[in-house]
Write a protein that holds these residues in place. Sequence first.
Motif, PDB file in Angstrom:
ATOM      1  N   ALA A   1       0.794  -1.286   0.093  1.00  0.00           N
ATOM      2  CA  ALA A   1       0.167   0.134  -0.339  1.00  0.00           C
ATOM      3  C   ALA A   1       1.230   1.125  -0.410  1.00  0.00           C
ATOM      4  O   ALA A   1      -0.074   2.322  -0.496  1.00  0.00           O
ATOM      5  N   ALA A   2       2.088   1.200   1.039  1.00  0.00           N
ATOM      6  CA  ALA A   2       2.584   2.633   1.437  1.00  0.00           C
ATOM      7  C   ALA A   2       3.395   2.774  -0.054  1.00  0.00           C
ATOM      8  O   ALA A   2       4.105   3.898  -0.123  1.00  0.00           O
ATOM      9  N   THR A   3       4.167   1.873  -1.554  1.00  0.00           N
ATOM     10  CA  THR A   3       4.573   2.188  -2.548  1.00  0.00           C
ATOM     11  C   THR A   3       3.636   3.310  -3.013  1.00  0.00           C
ATOM     12  O   THR A   3       4.346   3.668  -3.797  1.00  0.00           O
ATOM     13  N   LEU A   4       2.462   3.302  -3.618  1.00  0.00           N
ATOM     14  CA  LEU A   4       1.668   4.458  -4.163  1.00  0.00           C
ATOM     15  C   LEU A   4       0.831   5.117  -3.446  1.00  0.00           C
ATOM     16  O   LEU A   4       0.238   6.393  -3.922  1.00  0.00           O
ATOM     17  N   ALA A   5       1.646   5.660  -1.841  1.00  0.00           N
ATOM     18  CA  ALA A   5       1.085   6.911  -1.116  1.00  0.00           C
ATOM     19  C   ALA A   5       2.099   7.936  -1.612  1.00  0.00           C
ATOM     20  O   ALA A   5       2.736   7.768  -1.732  1.00  0.00           O
ATOM     21  N   GLU A   6       1.275   8.661  -0.463  1.00  0.00           N
ATOM     22  CA  GLU A   6       1.736  10.124  -1.100  1.00  0.00           C
ATOM     23  C   GLU A   6       2.966  10.040   0.361  1.00  0.00           C
ATOM     24  O   GLU A   6       2.588  10.384   1.008  1.00  0.00           O
ATOM     25  N   GLY A   7       3.687  10.964  -0.488  1.00  0.00           N
ATOM     26  CA  GLY A   7       4.886  11.093   0.565  1.00  0.00           C
ATOM     27  C   GLY A   7       5.498   9.576   1.565  1.00  0.00           C
ATOM     28  O   GLY A   7       5.805   8.738   0.732  1.00  0.00           O
ATOM     29  N   GLU A   8       6.236   9.489   2.634  1.00  0.00           N
ATOM     30  CA  GLU A   8       7.167   9.042   3.197  1.00  0.00           C
ATOM     31  C   GLU A   8       6.301   7.884   4.335  1.00  0.00           C
ATOM     32  O   GLU A   8       5.713   8.684   4.985  1.00  0.00           O
TER      33      GLU A   8
END
Length: 426
Positions: free
Chosen positions: A176-183
């Motif tokens: 999920a985090a790979t396409l999330a905005e930011g770190e």
Amino acid sequence: MDKFVVRGGNPLLGTIKVSGAKNSALPCMAAAILTEDEVILENVPQVNDIETERKLLTSMGAEVELGYGRAQHRTRIKCAILSDPVAKYEIVKTMRASSLVLGPLIARTGIARVAMPGGCAIGGRPIDLHINGLEAMGATITQDHGYLEARADRLKGAHIVFDKITVTGTEDLLMAATLAEGESIFENCAREPEVTDLAALLISMGAKIEGAGTGTIRIQGVSKLHGARHRINPDRIEAGTFLIAGAITGGDLNVDCCEPKHLGALITKLEQCGVKIDVGTDHVRVRSGGELKAADITTEEYPGFPTDMQAQYMALATQAEGTSTVIENIFENRYMHVQELIRMGANITISGRTATVRGKTPLQSAAVMCSDLRASASLVLAALVADGETILDRVYHLDRGYEHFEEKLRGVGAQIRRMGDVFGKK
């Protein structure tokens, strides 16, 4: 319903090859959701859980081809259009890994509807860790009629500390985090090789990930991922099962096409039991060192002794001189194989999460019932040294995660067949 018939007494001799890891292949297949491009996976095992995942992705609108080209173990996935982002209960009811599509679906489409996971009844694998993490990343999640529904315009990077180490939770939120905005920064992450394998695929797809395989993972979200080709890790649990098969039968077995670095805890324990081990770059040879000796195990997260090897080790402990203590720390209901081993003559008592195995006890053939994937393997191992012919019912559990299990064992001298086959035929 398929059954195995196993006649004990033969030492296993020769070389046996390890397939790709089911528990790596499943999240890597789910990762293909994150891109419109083609993802090609190699060394994918031919097991029932992979076919279930194919049906799941296809039902969402993806193109999935198992055995792509001339390679039986190559899979091509293209999720150009995800017309129905729903993991339907009738498809995922037999597979725990259904929750792995939750993160990539919401990251890619902004909406996901996923049936609560099924699979082996070995205890709780709480999905609340997935839910809490996705909510921290900005998703709105509701639950009704056995389904989770998640929505988000675009996920936001977040700092998440897992309450407990979770392999599927780490994998789901990593995707999920790979396409999330930011770190995003995740702490108390699972360090299993399957997590590292997934991260390697994601990085080859364009993801920015640091720290996979450690307790802290950093992900810098990107706007888009692209296609990739990736080879799945060898299955460390299958390799471990074969190592114990060689040891329990007093054989001389070379377990080939494996990754010895992933087997450290088991190899150490087998050496304590008096088994002779020779480690190569991609193989491990196991030989009898005389009488097996008792040794204690406690299951832990990687790199500790794996819970997925506990049942198989218990079968070995029945043949070791002395008393072995087994403590199961991961799943609270993972001793369902014990009663079946007792039916075969084992001396095992249970108190809470602790099992005490007193050996060496001669095992006798019996009709036994397989209750979950790894319990099935442990009963096969016990049957390999039992006097007479053991009949194992409900081996469909085993088919979920072991590729051509009986054929591989038969190739190194085991007398094992599915009901209706003839000994010696492959």
